[in-house]
Design an enzyme around this catalytic site. Structure first.
Site, mmCIF file in Angstrom:
data_model
loop_
_atom_site.group_PDB
_atom_site.id
_atom_site.type_symbol
_atom_site.label_atom_id
_atom_site.label_comp_id
_atom_site.label_asym_id
_atom_site.label_seq_id
_atom_site.Cartn_x
_atom_site.Cartn_y
_atom_site.Cartn_z
ATOM 1 C CG HIS A 20 -2.135 -0.753 1.120
ATOM 2 N ND1 HIS A 20 -3.162 -0.363 0.313
ATOM 3 C CD2 HIS A 20 -2.525 -1.908 1.690
ATOM 4 C CE1 HIS A 20 -4.143 -1.246 0.396
ATOM 5 N NE2 HIS A 20 -3.778 -2.206 1.222
ATOM 6 C CB CYS A 28 -1.361 2.748 -6.144
ATOM 7 S SG CYS A 28 -1.636 3.597 -4.598
ATOM 8 N NE ARG A 66 -1.396 -0.853 -9.699
ATOM 9 C CZ ARG A 66 -2.548 -0.207 -9.829
ATOM 10 N NH1 ARG A 66 -2.564 1.115 -9.881
ATOM 11 N NH2 ARG A 66 -3.678 -0.864 -9.893
#
Lengths: 221, 53
Positions: A120, A189, A198
Site C-alpha cells: 500500500h 500505486c 503504478r
C-alpha cells in the site's frame, strides 16, 4: 413545512458526520489497525524463527509459500531506520491489509527469477508512502529467518500503467536487465491516493549472509 | 428525526442523554467494525498490484 426543512437539515448533518467519520477511518483507523496486525505478523515470524523450526531448505525444492501467511521481514533503510514490514504470500486485498504481498507466481526469495512484492502507498499503515524517495543504490534487505538477503535498487521509481504485467517478469524488459538473475520488484500505486498508475523499482540480489553472521552492513548505523 | 427519537426515549433528561450516548457509540462501532471495512475496498487505495488480482 417546518418539519420538512428540519428533517432535510438533520439528514445533511448526518451525512456530513458520516463522511467525516469515514475519512477518520481511512486516514487514521486503518493505520492503527494495520500497525497492530503487522506487528503481530512480525512477532509470529520471530517466534517461529526463535523456535528454530526454520531449516535452510535444500536448493532444488520448488516449494511454494503458504498463501496469506508471513514468511519474511523487509527492511528499507531509505524509508526509515525503524521501517520494517512483514511479507505475506499473495496479493489479495485481505493479505495486503496485514503487510506487503508477494506475487504468488513470481520467484521465491533469493532465488533465480523475480521476487515481486506489492504494498500500500496509503492507508493500512502507509507502508510505501515514501516510495518515490527510493534511488538506485538503495538497499532492500529481507530475512527469512535463516538468511539475510541484501538487494540493491538499479532502476526506479518507474511509472507505468496497472495493466503492465511484464514489470514482474523474471527478466523485466524495461528494467534494463538483459539476462536471467536474482531480481526483486516492488510495486505500489501512483498517485498517492489514486489508482491510475503504478510505481515500480527493480533491484538485484547483491549479497546474502546467514543470520548467525549478524545484520548485514546495509542495516548497521 | 432526532427530535422524534428523543421524545420516544424513556426516562428523564439524564436517562435520555445516557441512552443517546450509548446509541451514538453503538452506531459508530457498527460503522467502524462492519460498514467502513466493507466500503473501503470500493475506493481505489487498494489497487497496488500490476495484475489486478
Amino acid at each position: 413545512m417546518r418539519v420538512i426543512v428540519r428533517t432535510v437539515s438533520e439528514l445533511c448533518v448526518t451525512v456530513g458526520t458520516l463522511i467525516v467519520l469515514f475519512v477518520v477511518y481511512v486516514l487514521f483507523w486503518t493505520g492503527v489497525r494495520a500497525d497492530r496486525v503487522m506487528g503481530d505478523q512480525i512477532d509470529r515470524l520471530q517466534q517461529r524463527w526463535s523456535r528454530g523450526s526454520v531449516q535452510p531448505e535444500p536448493v532444488a525444492t520448488p516449494r511454494t509459500y503458504e498463501p496469506g501467511a508471513p514468511f519474511a521481514i523487509m527492511y528499507i533503510p531509505r524509508l526509515g531506520s525503524t521501517w520494517n514490514k512483514p511479507v505475506l504470500e499473495g496479493t489479495g486485498t485481505g493479505t495486503l491489509k496485514k503487510g506487503l504481498g508477494h506475487y504468488a507466481r513470481t520467484a521465491r526469495l533469493g532465488r533465480e527469477g523475480n521476487f515481486a512484492v506489492a504494498g500500500h502507498r496509503r492507508t493500512y499503515g502507509d507502508p510505501f508512502k515514501d516510495f518515490p524517495e527510493l534511488r538506485p543504490g538503495d538497499a532492500v534487505v529481507l530475512t527469512d529467518g535463516t538468511t539475510w538477503f541484501t538487494y540493491r535498487i538499479d532502476k526506479g521509481p518507474y511509472k507505468t500503467v496497472p495493466t503492465d504485467v511484464e514489470v514482474i517478469d523474471p527478466v523485466p524488459r524495461k528494467s534494463g536487465y538483459t539476462r536471467p538473475g536474482r531480481y526483486l520488484t516492488l510495486t505500489t500505486c501512483d498517485p498517492e491516493w489514486g489508482h491510475s498508475h503504478r510505481l515500480i523499482v527493480w533491484a538485484h540480489l547483491d549479497s546474502t549472509q546467514p543470520v548467525e553472521a549478524g545484520e548485514p552492513r546495509a542495516l548497521r548505523r | 428525526m432526532y427530535g422524534w427519537i428523543w421524545r420516544h426515549l424513556p426516562g428523564n433528561a439524564w436517562v435520555k442523554a445516557l441512552i443517546s450516548l450509548v446509541l451514538v457509540l453503538a452506531v459508530v462501532y457498527i460503522l467502524f467494525q462492519y460498514v467502513f471495512p466493507w466500503a473501503e475496498p470500493l475506493l481505489p487505495f487498494n489497487d497496488v498490484t500490476v495484475d489486478n488480482q
